[in-house]
Write an enzyme that holds these catalytic residues in place. Structure first.
Site, short mmCIF file in Angstrom:
data_model
loop_
_atom_site.label_atom_id
_atom_site.label_comp_id
_atom_site.label_asym_id
_atom_site.label_seq_id
_atom_site.Cartn_x
_atom_site.Cartn_y
_atom_site.Cartn_z
N LYS A 267 0.86 -1.19 0.00
CA LYS A 267 0.00 0.00 0.00
C LYS A 267 0.89 1.24 0.00
O LYS A 267 1.70 1.43 0.90
CB LYS A 267 -0.89 -0.01 1.24
CG LYS A 267 -1.73 1.25 1.43
CD LYS A 267 -2.49 1.19 2.74
CE LYS A 267 -3.21 2.50 3.04
NZ LYS A 267 -3.89 2.48 4.36
N ASP A 272 -3.03 10.46 3.43
CA ASP A 272 -4.41 10.00 3.57
C ASP A 272 -5.21 10.97 4.43
O ASP A 272 -5.10 10.96 5.66
CB ASP A 272 -4.44 8.59 4.19
CG ASP A 272 -5.86 8.06 4.30
OD1 ASP A 272 -6.74 8.58 3.58
OD2 ASP A 272 -6.07 7.12 5.08
N LYS A 279 -11.04 12.54 7.67
CA LYS A 279 -10.60 12.21 9.01
C LYS A 279 -10.66 13.45 9.90
O LYS A 279 -10.49 14.58 9.42
CB LYS A 279 -9.14 11.74 9.00
CG LYS A 279 -8.85 10.44 8.28
CD LYS A 279 -7.35 10.17 8.31
CE LYS A 279 -6.97 8.91 7.56
NZ LYS A 279 -7.38 7.69 8.28
N ASP A 290 1.34 6.57 5.65
CA ASP A 290 0.39 5.56 5.21
C ASP A 290 0.88 4.78 3.98
O ASP A 290 0.18 3.94 3.47
CB ASP A 290 -0.97 6.19 4.93
CG ASP A 290 -2.13 5.22 5.14
OD1 ASP A 290 -1.93 4.23 5.88
OD2 ASP A 290 -3.21 5.46 4.59
N ASP A 349 -12.43 6.56 3.31
CA ASP A 349 -11.26 6.41 4.17
C ASP A 349 -10.84 4.95 4.30
O ASP A 349 -9.87 4.64 4.98
CB ASP A 349 -11.53 7.02 5.55
CG ASP A 349 -10.26 7.20 6.37
OD1 ASP A 349 -9.18 7.29 5.75
OD2 ASP A 349 -10.34 7.26 7.61
N GLU A 351 -9.52 3.29 1.87
CA GLU A 351 -8.97 3.36 0.52
C GLU A 351 -7.85 2.37 0.27
O GLU A 351 -7.60 1.97 -0.87
CB GLU A 351 -8.48 4.79 0.23
CG GLU A 351 -7.08 5.13 0.71
CD GLU A 351 -6.89 5.08 2.22
OE1 GLU A 351 -5.75 4.81 2.66
OE2 GLU A 351 -7.87 5.30 2.97
N ARG A 353 -7.43 -0.77 0.90
CA ARG A 353 -7.83 -2.07 0.33
C ARG A 353 -8.22 -1.93 -1.14
O ARG A 353 -8.12 -2.89 -1.89
CB ARG A 353 -8.96 -2.67 1.16
CG ARG A 353 -10.27 -1.92 1.12
CD ARG A 353 -11.14 -2.20 2.33
NE ARG A 353 -10.56 -1.59 3.53
CZ ARG A 353 -11.14 -1.68 4.74
NH1 ARG A 353 -12.26 -2.35 4.90
NH2 ARG A 353 -10.58 -1.11 5.77
#
Length: 505
Positions: A267, A272, A279, A290, A349, A351, A353
Site C-alpha cells: 500500500k 491519507d 478524518k 500511510d 477512508d 482506501e 484495500r
C-alpha cells in the site's frame, strides 16, 4: 509545468567492520558488551591494553545500578592514555533480539563520535551477531530538515571484534544490509508529503532498482486508465498529484522456469486525509506514513541481490494520494478493479484495500506467483486487537506461508500474530449493488482481510496489517520515535532465508 522530483539521498550509515583480534590501538571510545554470563573472554586482554581492570569496573558499575539487561549502558571516563572512555552495554542472555537492542544502544551513544571499538562475546552465533549489526544501523537512524541545531550525526566508524582470530564479517555484513532496509523504509515513511507523492515514490523506486540490479516499470495515470486499474485511479482522483503503480522485478542468477516466485503488494498512500469521508485533524496527523507498506516493499527489493535471494520476487506498489475535492470519489460510487471485480464504496477512508485489490488482481491474473503477500498500514482496528508495538496482524490462507512469515517475524523482531479469516463474516461486506463493499461495521481488520482475500484467488496468500507496529511512541531499543518502517526487515529475512516457500501448497 511538471513538479521536479527531488533526488533520494541514500542513507549515510556508520562504517561498521569486523576485525579479527584486538586492535593494537583502537578508538578513543571502547564499548564492552556484557551479558548475563559476564564480560567477554577477551576482556582481560582488552583491559590490559586500556589500563583498566574491566572486572572491577563492572563490579563498581553494578553497585551503582548498572544491569546487564539488553540495552542498559554505563559510561566510565579514563583520565590517561589514548582511550578516553569505556562504555558497558548490557546484552541480557545474548539472544539475537537482545543483541539488536544492545547494538542500537551503542549506536545512540556513538552519535557524533568519530570511532568506536566494540568488544562482543566470543562464540555468539551468527544470528545474534547479525542482530547486533542490525541494531547498530537502526539505532543510528536520523531524519531532519533542520537548518540549525540538527543534532549529532551517526558514528563515523564502528569496529567490531571478539578478540579471536575468526573472521565473522559475513554475519555483520548481512546485518548491515537487513538493517539498511529498515532505515530506508523509515526514511520513506518520515519524508513529508509536500515532497513525497506517487511520482516521487516511483522515482525513488527507480533509483533503488538501479542500485540493486533490478528491473522496474511504472504505470502513470494514462496507462492506469488504459489497463483498467480502477481502484488505484478512484483513490487518486481527488488529488492534483496523480497515482502510480510501480513494479520492481528481481531474478536470481541461474533462475529457470521452476524457480519459486513470490509477489509482494504494498500500500503506497503517500497521504491519507480520508477523502470525502474526511478524518478528524488528530487522526490525519502522521498520515504521511500511510505508504509504509509500499516503502517496505521497495526497501526489501533493494536488498535481494546483495543478500543472494534464491527465488524470483516482484514488488508491486500501489500508490495514490487520498484527497477531498470536486473530482474525488464518493461514498456509493461503484469501482471496477483490474480484471473486472466491482466494489461499492461506503467509506472513502477505507482506501488502502481498494488500491491493494488492483495489485492483487494483477498479480494473480498476469504474474501467476507461487505465493502472494500484501503489506499495509491498513486498519486502526488492528491496534485495538493487538495494541501497539508488540505484534502486527497476519492473515493467511496457507498454514505453511503463515508459519514462514511468523518465523521471519521472530528473527527480525517484527513479530506477527495470526488472526482468523472466518467465512461467517463475509456477509458483512456483501451488497446487492456490487461484488462487495469496502467497509462494514463489523470487526474492521478481519473484514478488510476478507475483502482482499477475494482478489487473491487460489494463490497461497497472506495479508500483513502492520498499523499496530508502524509507529513508535518513543526512542526505545532499535526504534526511534515516529515511523518504524515496519515490514522491511521481516520481508527481507523471509525472502532471503534458505527456502522461503517450504511446505507451501
Amino acid at each position: 509545468m511538471a513538479r521536479r522530483s527531488a533526488k533520494f539521498v541514500f542513507p549515510t550509515l556508520p562504517a561498521v567492520a569486523w576485525q579479527p583480534g584486538l586492535p593494537v590501538h583502537g578508538a578513543p571510545t571502547w564499548v564492552v558488551v556484557v551479558g548475563e554470563a559476564g564480560l567477554p573472554a577477551a576482556a582481560k586482554e582488552a583491559g590490559e591494553r586500556l589500563g583498566v581492570d574491566l572486572d572491577r569496573l563492572l563490579e563498581v558499575q553494578r553497585d551503582t545500578g548498572f544491569s546487564t539487561s539488553a540495552g542498559a549502558t554505563a559510561a566510565y571516563p579514563l583520565l590517561s592514555g589514548e582511550v578516553s572512555e569505556v562504555l558497558l552495554v548490557g546484552a541480557g542472555s545474548g539472544t539475537s533480539a537482545e543483541l539488536r537492542h544492545a547494538g542500537a544502544a551503542v549506536a545512540r551513544f556513538g552519535r557524533g563520535k568519530d570511532e568506536l571499538t566494540t568488544l562482543v562475546a566470543e562464540g555468539i552465533d551468527a544470528e545474534a551477531l547479525q542482530g547486533f549489526a542490525e541494531g547498530l544501523v537502526l539505532g543510528s537512524f536520523t531524519y531532519t530538515l533542520k537548518t540549525v541545531d540538527a543534532g549529532q550525526p551517526v558514528a563515523g566508524r564502528i569496529t567490531l571484534t571478539d578478540g579471536s582470530d575468526a573472521d565473522r564479517s559475513d554475519a555483520v555484513d548481512r546485518g548491515l544490509v537487513v538493517g539498511r532496509t529498515g532505515w530506508l523504509a523509515r526514511q520513506f515513511a518520515t519524508t513529508p508529503s509536500n515532497e513525497k507523492d506517487p511520482a516521487w515514490l516511483a522515482a525513488r523506486a527507480t533509483e533503488l532498482a538501479a542500485h540493486g540490479g533490478l528491473e522496474v516499470k511504472v504505470w502513470d495515470e494514462k496507462q492506469l486508465v488504459a489497463d483498467g486499474f480502477g481502484g488505484i485511479l478512484a483513490v487518486g482522483k481527488g488529488s492534483t498529484r496523480p497515482p502510480r503503480l510501480i513494479r520492481i522485478d528481481y531474478t536470481p542468477e541461474g533462475a529457470g522456469p521452476d524457480t519459486p516466485y513470490v509477489v509482494l503488494v504494498g500500500k503506497g498512500i503517500t497521504y491519507d486525509t480520508g477523502g470525502l469521508s474526511l478524518k478528524p485533524r488528530e487522526s490525519m496527523v502522521s498520515m504521511k506514513r500511510d505508504m509504509t507498506g509500499g516503502g517496505s516493499v521497495i526497501a526489501t527489493m533493494s536488498a535481494l541481490r546483495e543478500l543472494g535471494a534464491k527465488i524470483r520476487v516482484t514488488g508491486l506498489v500501489c500508490s495514490a494520494e487520498n484527497m477531498p475535492s470536486g473530482t474525488a470519489y464518493r461514498p456509493d460510487d461503484v469501482i471496477r478493479h483490474y480484471g473486472g471485480r466491482t466494489t461499492e464504496v461506503k467509506n472513502t477512508d477505507a482506501e488502502g484495500r481498494l488500491v491493494l485489490a488492483d495489485g492483487l488482481a494483477y498479480a494473480v491474473q498476469e504474474l501467476k506467483p507461487d505465493a502472494l503477500v500484501d503489506i499495509a498500514t491498513l486498519t486502526g482496528a488492528i491496534k485495538v486487537s493487538l495494541g501497539a508495538m508488540l505484534y502486527g496482524g497476519l492473515f493467511a490462507t496457507d498454514d505453511a506461508l503463515a508459519g514462514q512469515l511468523a518465523a521471519a517475524g521472530e528473527v527480525s523482531g517484527e513479530r506477527l500474530w495470526r488472526m482468523p479469516l472466518p467465512a461467517e463474516y463475509a456477509d458483512l461486506i456483501s451488497t446487492p449493488i456490487a461484488d462487495s463493499v469496502n467497509s462494514s461495521k463489523g470487526p474492521g481488520s478481519i473484514t478488510a482481510a476478507l475483502f482482499l482475500k477475494a482478489f487473491a484467488g487460489d494463490v497461497p496468500w497472506a495479508h500483513l496489517d502492520l498499523s499496530s507496529i508502524a509507529e513508535s511512541p518513543r526512542d526505545e531499543y532499535e526504534y526511534s520515535v515516529g515511523a518504524t518502517g515496519a515490514g522491511a526487515r521481516l520481508l527481507t529475512t523471509w525472502l532471503t532465508s534458505e527456502d522461503p516457500l517450504a511446505g507451501i501448497a
